[in-house]
Design an enzyme around this catalytic site. Structure first.
Site, mmCIF file in Angstrom:
data_model
loop_
_atom_site.group_PDB
_atom_site.id
_atom_site.type_symbol
_atom_site.label_atom_id
_atom_site.label_comp_id
_atom_site.label_asym_id
_atom_site.label_seq_id
_atom_site.Cartn_x
_atom_site.Cartn_y
_atom_site.Cartn_z
ATOM 1 C CG ASN A 67 -65.166 -37.700 -17.198
ATOM 2 O OD1 ASN A 67 -65.148 -36.467 -17.248
ATOM 3 N ND2 ASN A 67 -66.184 -38.403 -17.673
ATOM 4 C CG ASN A 125 -72.791 -30.982 -22.282
ATOM 5 O OD1 ASN A 125 -73.549 -31.421 -21.408
ATOM 6 N ND2 ASN A 125 -71.496 -31.135 -22.224
ATOM 7 C CB CYS A 128 -71.250 -31.383 -18.494
ATOM 8 S SG CYS A 128 -69.624 -31.708 -17.803
#
Lengths: 304, 237
Positions: A67, A125, A128
């Site tokens: 993705n 995060n 990513c």
């Protein structure tokens, strides 16, 4: 199963829904109630709404998918206004996943999250692979990981979980940097940087060129990383990467994860997740060990 | 929307590379015209479920028109009666069931099962050859080789009948390229009352993965959850 204490929080069971596969805790309602989980991590949130990457954003691969969503999200203000009222009705552990491009924005975001009582912890995060700046940029450097974690720890009133990237030479180095900076727990792994070429079009299949590989294809890599990180640090680990069965989850626990996260499988068979949780509890009971004894047990068994 | 087990009760060639597959589910909400379901083969390892229009539904029994296109569709059309499937549905928004004019190319006829045979609706249906047309009653047929009906493109057939198209809703379905070609050919009056059901590569089918977005005048929208049906004038194809 007895509840699990980790990072100062109490989880009814070890299963956590991974960020980006669970929306804002409202995507599973047709299949099961979020309170059947030990906890959930909300879709990565930034100060401002983000549009995300152009399509094509996803592609299937052998035993997995890639993705490149690019952290499309509604932004912190709408999270508070539109999504938190529902999350307030839930009881399982609610974790916000924070994304920013700069240290200052991360700090501002952490301060805004402090105001949301129902959020129990933050996951930062720094892993990513699908955004141009921020994200993995922080997570591939021990110095940047340490610096950012330290700064967020300074302002955050909530336990801080650092989500690690597998796209590094030595994940233990990053794990130790996060622990040294005061992280309350580690979450691993984020997706593995990958790509597919469409041979008919003679072009990368995804508009972002590269994306993050997830699903069963990455499970053995994730288990290996959890195993190594468990030996490097003493803070709790949320382990995940391609979990779709009781046996998969047990592997992560035995490698050293206190909690396990389900990601891509939320897209495939959401209704089977409560079934996996129930079967997992039964499997644990069948062993001669308590759940806490099973955590990292593979390190303590001797080859005979 | 629910996830349930389905069992193939019938699998027969329908036309060209399209099979008509009937699935008896354990339970299923009643779908509305144009809705779809995600289908997976749980015993065959990890793969994303695939989206298919619900062509017909009678209680818990769903009928799909499945065209061989890739790995999973190639497997599905070979599956014998009794094969277990994973079914998530019904999904997506739906067409109003008011009388409509329908433009369906190839397997996109699957989105319009509920309109077939209705006296108040008009169906334009086209494919490459007559062998690629499933056996239904449509008002106008086109084939590229002229083996049935109008010879040539379905959009051209539609344009030859433009004067007969009244104020009913106009529905179209298919891949983005087909819808774009249609939009570029029709006038504003038609475009303003046309709804298009889009095909897309989907991750989850129920709005959470954000993998199937398309560009619209109001930004990226999820084909699976905000669609699959969009007002044609909203789409930036």
């Amino acid at each position: 199963m007895k509840s699990i204490k980790a990072a100062g929080l109490i989880f009814a069971n070890p299963f956590i829904a991974a960020s980006g596969t669970f929306g804002y805790a409202d995507s599973c309602l047709d299949f099961y109630h979020p309170d059947l989980l030990g906890g959930f991590v909300l879709k990565g949130i930034s100060l401002e709404p983000r549009k995300g990457n152009s399509p094509m954003r996803i592609i299937e691969t052998p035993s997995g998918m890639i993705n490149a969503i690019g952290l499309e999200n509604i932004g912190i203000e709408r999270l508070i206004k539109d999504k938190i009222p529902f999350i307030e009705t839930l009881h399982s552990v609610a974790i916000a996943n924070l994304y920013a491009e700069t240290k200052d924005d991360f700090i501002e975001l952490a301060e805004k999250i402090n105001e949301i009582k129902r959020i129990d912890a933050v996951e930062i995060n720094i892993s990513c692979p699908n955004v141009k700046s921020g994200g993995m940029q922080f997570g591939v450097s021990p110095e940047m990981t340490e610096n950012l974690t330290k700064n967020i720890k300074k302002v955050s009133s909530k336990p801080v979980i650092v989500k690690l990237s597998p796209n590094v030479t030595d994940i233990c180095e990053i794990a130790k940097a996060a622990e040294g900076a005061g992280a309350d727990a580690l979450s691993l792994i984020n997706t593995i940087s990958a790509m597919i070429i469409d041979t008919k079009k003679m072009l990368p299949a995804l508009a972002n060129v590269t994306g993050g590989l997830s699903g069963p294809a990455i499970l053995p890599i994730a288990v290996r990383m959890v195993y190594q990180v468990y030996e490097a640090v003493s803070i709790p680990i949320i382990g995940g990467g391609g979990i779709s069965s009781v046996n998969d989850a047990l592997q992560f626990v035995m490698a050293g994860a206190s909690l396990v996260s389900i990601g891509t499988y939320n897209f495939i068979s959401p209704a089977s997740i409560p079934v996996i949780i129930k079967q997992f509890n039964n499997e644990v009971k069948k062993t001669d060990y308590s759940y806490s004894d099973l955590i990292g047990i593979a390190h303590r068994q001797h080859f005979t | 929307m629910i996830e349930t087990q389905g069992i193939i009760v019938s699998n027969k060639p329908a036309a060209g590379s399209i099979h008509r597959i009937e699935v008896e589910t354990e339970r299923m909400e009643l779908s509305k015209p144009g809705q779809f379901a995600m289908i997976g083969i749980p015993d065959e390892g990890f793969h994303l479920n695939r989206p298919f229009s619900i062509y017909k539904q009678k209680e818990n029994r769903l009928t799909f028109l499945i065209q061989k296109r890739g790995m999973i569709t190639s497997r599905l059309i070979k599956k014998s009666v009794g094969t277990k499937l994973r079914i998530i549905g019904p999904l997506g928004n739906w067409f109003s069931d008011a009388p409509a004019v329908i433009v369906a190319a190839g397997s996109s006829i699957a989105a319009f099962g509920d309109f077939i045979g209705r006296k108040d609706s008009t169906i334009f249906y086209g494919a490459a050859t007559k062998d690629d047309l499933i056996d239904i009653k449509a008002d106008f047929f086109s084939t590229m080789d002229g083996s049935r009906g109008f010879r040539g493109n379905l959009i051209e057939l539609f344009m030859t009948k433009r004067k007969q198209i009244d104020k009913r809703n106009l529905y179209i379905a298919g891949p983005a390229a087909f819808i774009k070609a249609f939009r570029n050919r029709i006038d504003d009056d038609l475009a303003n009352r046309c709804c298009a059901s889009l095909e897309a590569y989907m991750g989850c089918g129920f709005g959470v993965c954000l993998g199937c977005v398309i560009n619209t005048k109001s930004g990226y929208r999820r084909v699976c959850k905000d669609g699959t049906i969009f007002s044609l004038k909203e789409l930036l194809l």
